[in-house]
Every structure is written in structure tokens, then in C-alpha cells.
Write a protein that holds these residues in place. Sequence first.
Motif, short mmCIF file in Angstrom:
data_model
loop_
_atom_site.label_atom_id
_atom_site.label_comp_id
_atom_site.label_asym_id
_atom_site.label_seq_id
_atom_site.Cartn_x
_atom_site.Cartn_y
_atom_site.Cartn_z
N THR A 119 0.84 -1.18 0.00
CA THR A 119 0.00 0.00 0.00
C THR A 119 0.88 1.24 0.00
OG1 THR A 119 -1.84 1.11 1.14
CG2 THR A 119 -0.12 0.16 2.52
N LEU A 148 1.92 4.99 1.53
CA LEU A 148 1.89 5.83 2.72
C LEU A 148 2.29 7.25 2.32
CD1 LEU A 148 3.56 3.54 5.43
CD2 LEU A 148 1.12 3.87 4.96
N LYS A 171 -3.32 1.40 8.57
CA LYS A 171 -3.67 2.79 8.34
C LYS A 171 -4.56 3.35 9.44
CE LYS A 171 -2.93 2.91 3.39
NZ LYS A 171 -3.40 3.38 2.08
N SER A 198 -1.92 6.48 8.10
CA SER A 198 -1.72 6.43 6.65
C SER A 198 -0.65 7.40 6.17
CB SER A 198 -3.04 6.74 5.92
OG SER A 198 -3.51 8.03 6.29
#
Length: 325
Positions: free
Chosen positions: A135, A137, A284, A289
Motif C-alpha cells: 500500500t 503511505l 492505516k 496512513s
Amino acid sequence: MPHKFNAARREKIPKQKYRVTNWTEYNESLRRRGDLTVWISDDALGLWSAPRRTTRGGQRTYSDLAIEICLTLSAVYKQQLRQTQGFMRSIATLLGVEIAVPEFSTLSRRGKGLTLPATRKTDRSDPVHLVVDSTGLKVFGEGEWLEQKHKTSRKRRSWRKLHLGLDLVSGEIVCSDLTKDDVGDSTALPVLLDQVDGPVSHFLAGGAYDGEPTSDLLAARFGSTIEDTIPTPINAIMSPNAAQDPTARDGHITEIAARGRMAWQKATGYNQRSRGETLVGRWKVVIGSKLKTRTFENQKAEVRIGVPVLNRMTGLGCPSFERTA
């Protein structure tokens, strides 16, 4: 996402419903996440000072454990380093212990080369069922809205890519890495596998890991008996020797063509990959996040601190579900 192949009839697929069966224990585990005794112990306070060094050079004031505790509190309670310094100073006053609290600059400097214990703490004889996901950030700098609104150019990269590996058996994070946003998922895989200190019997990942390099890497690291479940694209073709010596990927292509992608996911257990996406969501929500630090080395240290935080919370207790519909 797996359901993108059925977007036209997505509304016709009924959503599964579950209920939590251990609310009492799970509620208590959620309360304990905010308990200071979970994150700070008397033994840790006794090892606050750095051991006397026997080589030439300056003597450190704080041990690595002290720096780790302060950075852990920063991650758990989502504080900047200056606020963490004040928070730890108040804790020492309330506990009545005479310890020196590291300054924020010390925490930033010592966090770069901080050595943490091994990620995995479960029985190493148990094979790992590994699922990996990644993912983005957010980091400091102008955001995408400012860039689009005022037509400004980014002076710095706005994202870092977080790679996580979850053991489906224990529920712990067994490997992690932080890379720049131009590093592909399959490129970061060797670094993740280096952190897994036990056998791996099953590997689940998204379509970004599809290809011979991933299959060869898994076979070289964990043997040819490892079972990898990676979805193939719609236009995937069989290998040249599929008729005489079919690979696992050839089997996936044949199964998807014969039974459909949803049936293949259910038969191979690929739906368990959603737990990797859940892990990303937990990161997150719990850790955040956005990265707080500015340099890349400090950002990697921030991720190394976040992994044991989530593992500690997992060890406190997790919900148990049963399907109702």
C-alpha cells in the motif's frame, strides 16, 4: 481487486454476514491496547541506561530498548517526537522513577540504526502460510490536490510504498519493507522473503506477482513443493511445455478457463488474501496512513517500529467470527 472480473453483476452476489463470538475477550483486548503496562514494564525501565562500552568512543546514555520504548509510544498514541518526550517525562514522574528521557533529536538520530528483535515469535517448526500485499503511505510535501489545483510541480515524492507479509496461521506480520514509490511489488519480494526464518508451505499474492521470476524465487527459497496461488490475467497464455510438463501457473490458467475465476478463488483458497488487505487497513487505522518522519532512513525505522506494535496488539486478542448468512 478480485471482484473486478465480475463488476457487471456485482450487485447480484450476496454479501456474506458474520458475527463476533468472543465479544467479552475482544473488548478487553481493545482496552489493553491503551494500557501503559502493556508497552512499558518494570524490567524495561531497569534496562533504560546503555551498557558500559568497552571500546573507544563516547558513552551512550540510553539503551536501544529505551529508544524503542519511546518510539513505540509515539506510534501507539500517534504523537510527534517532541510530544513523546513530554509524555515519557510525565510517565517517569508519575511512576516515581529517576530516568533521563531522550530528547526528540536523540530519538530521531538513534532511530535510524535501531536494531529490533526478530519479527516472528511463534514456533518456527510450523510452516508459514504467507500472504503479501502493499500500500502507499503519504509523506510530507505538496499534495495531489495542490498540484492539480495550482498546477505546481512536486519538489519531493509524495508517497512511499509499504510491503507487508502476513502469516495466516499465527496472524502475525512476519516480514515488512518500505520502498520508494517506483519499486514494483515483485521487485521488493526478495527482501521480504529474506526476513522469513521458517518454512513456507503456501504463498498468496495479487496479480502483480504473476510471472516466472516469482515462481523461481519461491522454489529456490522454500523448495519446489511450495504452493503458490497467484491469479493470472485474462490474456494469460500457457507455457511452451504445458502439454508435457505443466507448471502450477498452467494449472491456474486451465482451472480459471474451465470453472471461472470465482470458483477458482474458492477452490484454491485465494479468498484468504483478503486478510492481507485487512492488515493494510489495520495499519492505516492504528499506525496511520502518513509517515511522520522526513528522511527515508527514519521512515524505514518508523515502519520497523510499527510492525511489533501491530503484532503486540494481535497477541492481546483478536475477534473470532462465525458466518450467519
